[in-house]
Design an enzyme around this catalytic site. Structure first.
Site, PDB file in Angstrom:
ATOM      1  N   LYS A 157      71.828  34.024  56.791  1.00  0.00           N
ATOM      2  CA  LYS A 157      71.446  33.986  55.362  1.00  0.00           C
ATOM      3  C   LYS A 157      70.093  33.271  55.214  1.00  0.00           C
ATOM      4  O   LYS A 157      69.244  33.698  54.427  1.00  0.00           O
ATOM      5  CB  LYS A 157      72.513  33.254  54.530  1.00  0.00           C
ATOM      6  CG  LYS A 157      73.824  33.994  54.354  1.00  0.00           C
ATOM      7  CD  LYS A 157      73.710  35.315  53.594  1.00  0.00           C
ATOM      8  CE  LYS A 157      73.396  35.143  52.134  1.00  0.00           C
ATOM      9  NZ  LYS A 157      73.432  36.451  51.416  1.00  0.00           N
ATOM     10  N   TYR A 166      76.571  32.484  60.374  1.00  0.00           N
ATOM     11  CA  TYR A 166      76.501  33.019  59.001  1.00  0.00           C
ATOM     12  C   TYR A 166      75.334  32.387  58.244  1.00  0.00           C
ATOM     13  O   TYR A 166      74.469  33.086  57.708  1.00  0.00           O
ATOM     14  CB  TYR A 166      77.827  32.756  58.258  1.00  0.00           C
ATOM     15  CG  TYR A 166      77.715  32.912  56.750  1.00  0.00           C
ATOM     16  CD1 TYR A 166      77.429  34.157  56.180  1.00  0.00           C
ATOM     17  CD2 TYR A 166      77.868  31.820  55.886  1.00  0.00           C
ATOM     18  CE1 TYR A 166      77.294  34.311  54.797  1.00  0.00           C
ATOM     19  CE2 TYR A 166      77.751  31.963  54.512  1.00  0.00           C
ATOM     20  CZ  TYR A 166      77.465  33.202  53.965  1.00  0.00           C
ATOM     21  OH  TYR A 166      77.338  33.351  52.604  1.00  0.00           O
ATOM     22  N   THR A 193      73.250  31.308  49.617  1.00  0.00           N
ATOM     23  CA  THR A 193      74.326  30.314  49.668  1.00  0.00           C
ATOM     24  C   THR A 193      73.775  28.906  49.877  1.00  0.00           C
ATOM     25  O   THR A 193      72.675  28.746  50.427  1.00  0.00           O
ATOM     26  CB  THR A 193      75.274  30.667  50.841  1.00  0.00           C
ATOM     27  OG1 THR A 193      76.121  29.568  51.124  1.00  0.00           O
ATOM     28  CG2 THR A 193      74.499  30.988  52.120  1.00  0.00           C
ATOM     29  N   ASP A 194      74.559  27.915  49.494  1.00  0.00           N
ATOM     30  CA  ASP A 194      74.153  26.519  49.756  1.00  0.00           C
ATOM     31  C   ASP A 194      74.255  26.191  51.250  1.00  0.00           C
ATOM     32  O   ASP A 194      73.705  25.186  51.703  1.00  0.00           O
ATOM     33  CB  ASP A 194      74.993  25.530  48.938  1.00  0.00           C
ATOM     34  CG  ASP A 194      76.491  25.579  49.235  1.00  0.00           C
ATOM     35  OD1 ASP A 194      76.935  26.464  50.003  1.00  0.00           O
ATOM     36  OD2 ASP A 194      77.234  24.729  48.689  1.00  0.00           O
ATOM     37  N   GLU A 195      74.939  27.056  52.015  1.00  0.00           N
ATOM     38  CA  GLU A 195      75.168  26.728  53.430  1.00  0.00           C
ATOM     39  C   GLU A 195      73.883  26.734  54.252  1.00  0.00           C
ATOM     40  O   GLU A 195      73.834  26.174  55.341  1.00  0.00           O
ATOM     41  CB  GLU A 195      76.217  27.683  54.024  1.00  0.00           C
ATOM     42  CG  GLU A 195      77.500  27.631  53.222  1.00  0.00           C
ATOM     43  CD  GLU A 195      78.714  28.286  53.862  1.00  0.00           C
ATOM     44  OE1 GLU A 195      78.753  28.433  55.091  1.00  0.00           O
ATOM     45  OE2 GLU A 195      79.640  28.647  53.108  1.00  0.00           O
TER      46      GLU A 195
END
Ligand code: NAD
Ligand code: TYD
Length: 350
Positions: free
Chosen positions: A162, A158, A133-135
């Site tokens: 990741k 989260y 993810t970009d997060e």
């Protein structure tokens, strides 16, 4: 084209089900194994149309069960992995971070170990493709974009989990030579997304005339990509991507939450034959999410230039398709929002 035996994890979830369908239909000579433990977010209803295909098998298994993962690798001799299984919702990671470490970090480790054990004598034509993810890049100010070289700076449990899994994938590549690719994508939307994420949650609440809980001032920005475009990008990176490379995938499509919600309300009023402004009256500002990232925006020019990928639908088209899908699939929505969903909803919003 060479036959492949691809293990797709998390294929009963939102993005995974679109990836499984695309590959099952597009590559009849491949064998696609969908491994999923069917958490609250996994739903085999998502794959009803392809469940009897000759080149498809479902394996009910938990990636946290290292022994079972090893047995399945030995038995089926997968030559590639597309790893999507994860705990994926930021709000749940705030109330139960350990569950995210278990599945997202340890579960990924179990898959890496099984792949390494089975492939170490011959890495040729093997691939561990990790979906991220970009997060993991943290948050942006008013300007700038995340590129593949932006330093990781995760803020939520989260995104930290990741990021941890991404680091282990890279480390297995560097240390043991495991062939890998990672892609980091922006916020997805589309059919089959569990109604805990912004767009399907708000569609469901508008249908049921329930409040629309906007966190903080609503001025948070996300880059939105239609899920089928993400699935196409994954297909392309899986087949054409360079080993040990990372690809950022995004919609070139930034929206402040409140503007997106206003647009959603306008379209829903028309679709439901309600008076203009009815849905917007449901907007309710609520307590902000702790550690809420201000802005995400992806620079997807690498995958565009090197692999020729770009989104195929505009946000307005994608949103309309998404709303139509939820309105036409009331039974799906009813099934996933019964039982445990109400408990989650009351805990999160009341
Ligand atoms: P999702 O929550 O809809 O689906 C996750 C799937 O994984 C479910 O089918 C669930 O049953 C399965 N799963 C969970 N724990 C498991 C376990 N221990 N063993 C086996 N299966 C398990 O998630 P999603 O939105 O489809 O996201 C898929 C992947 O893409 C995730 O890795 C996520 O981090 C990443 N991603 C998501 C987005 C997004 O906007 N949704 C954006 C970028 C990246
Ligand atoms: P979400 O769909 O949870 O994705 P992510 O947090 O991974 O980006 O949330 C998208 C944006 O919408 C995010 O800024 C948080 C906000 N949001 C709300 O304002 N209210 C809600 O009820 C939810 C679920 C999200």
């Amino acid at each position: 084209m060479r036959n492949k035996k691809i293990l797709i994890t998390g294929g009963a979830g939102f993005i995974g089900s679109h990836v499984v369908r695309l590959l099952v239909n597009k590559y009849p000579n491949y064998k696609i194994y969908n491994l999923d433990t069917l958490t609250y977010a996994g739903n085999l209803e998502n794959l009803k149309d392809i469940e009897r295909a000759d080149n498809y098998s479902f394996l009910k298994a938990d990636i946290n069960d290292a022994d079972l993962i090893h047995i399945l690798f030995k038995e089926h001799q997968f030559d590639s992995v597309i790893h999507l299984a994860a705990e994926s919702h930021v709000d749940r990671s705030i109330s139960d971070p350990l569950a995210f470490v278990k599945t997202n970090v340890i579960g990924t480790m179990n898959l890496l170990n099984a792949a390494l054990e089975n492939w170490k004598d011959n890495f040729q034509n093997k691939l561990f493709y990790h979906i991220s993810t970009d997060e993991v890049y943290g948050t942006l100010g008013e300007t700038g974009l995340f590129t593949e070289t932006t330093a990781y700076d995760p803020n939520s449990p989260y995104s930290a989990s990741k990021a941890g899994s991404d680091h282990f994938v890279r480390a297995y590549g560097e240390t043991y030579g495991l062939p890998y690719i990672i892609s980091n994508c922006s916020n997805n939307y589309g059919p089959n997304q569990f109604p805990e994420k912004l767009i399907p949650l708000f569609i469901n609440n508008i249908v049921n005339k329930k409040e629309l809980p906007v966190y903080g001032d609503g001025k948070y920005t996300r880059d939105w990509l239609f899920v089928k475009d993400h699935a196409e990008a994954i297909d392309l990176a899986f087949h054409k991507g360079e080993i040990k490379e990372t690809y950022n995938i995004g919609g070139f499509n930034e929206w402040q939450n409140i503007d997106l919600i206003q647009l959603l309300c306008e379209i829903m009023d028309k679709k439901l034959n309600r008076n203009e402004g009815d849905s917007a009256k449901l907007i309710t500002y609520v307590k902000d999410r702790p550690g809420h990232d201000k802005r995400y925006a992806i620079d997807a020019s690498k995958i565009n230039k090197e692999l020729g990928w770009k989104p195929s639908v505009t946000f307005e088209e994608g949103l309309e398709k998404t709303i139509d899908w939820y309105l036409e699939n009331e039974v799906w929505l009813k099934n996933v929002t019964s039982g445990k969903y109400q408990e989650y909803y009351d805990k999160q919003y009341n």
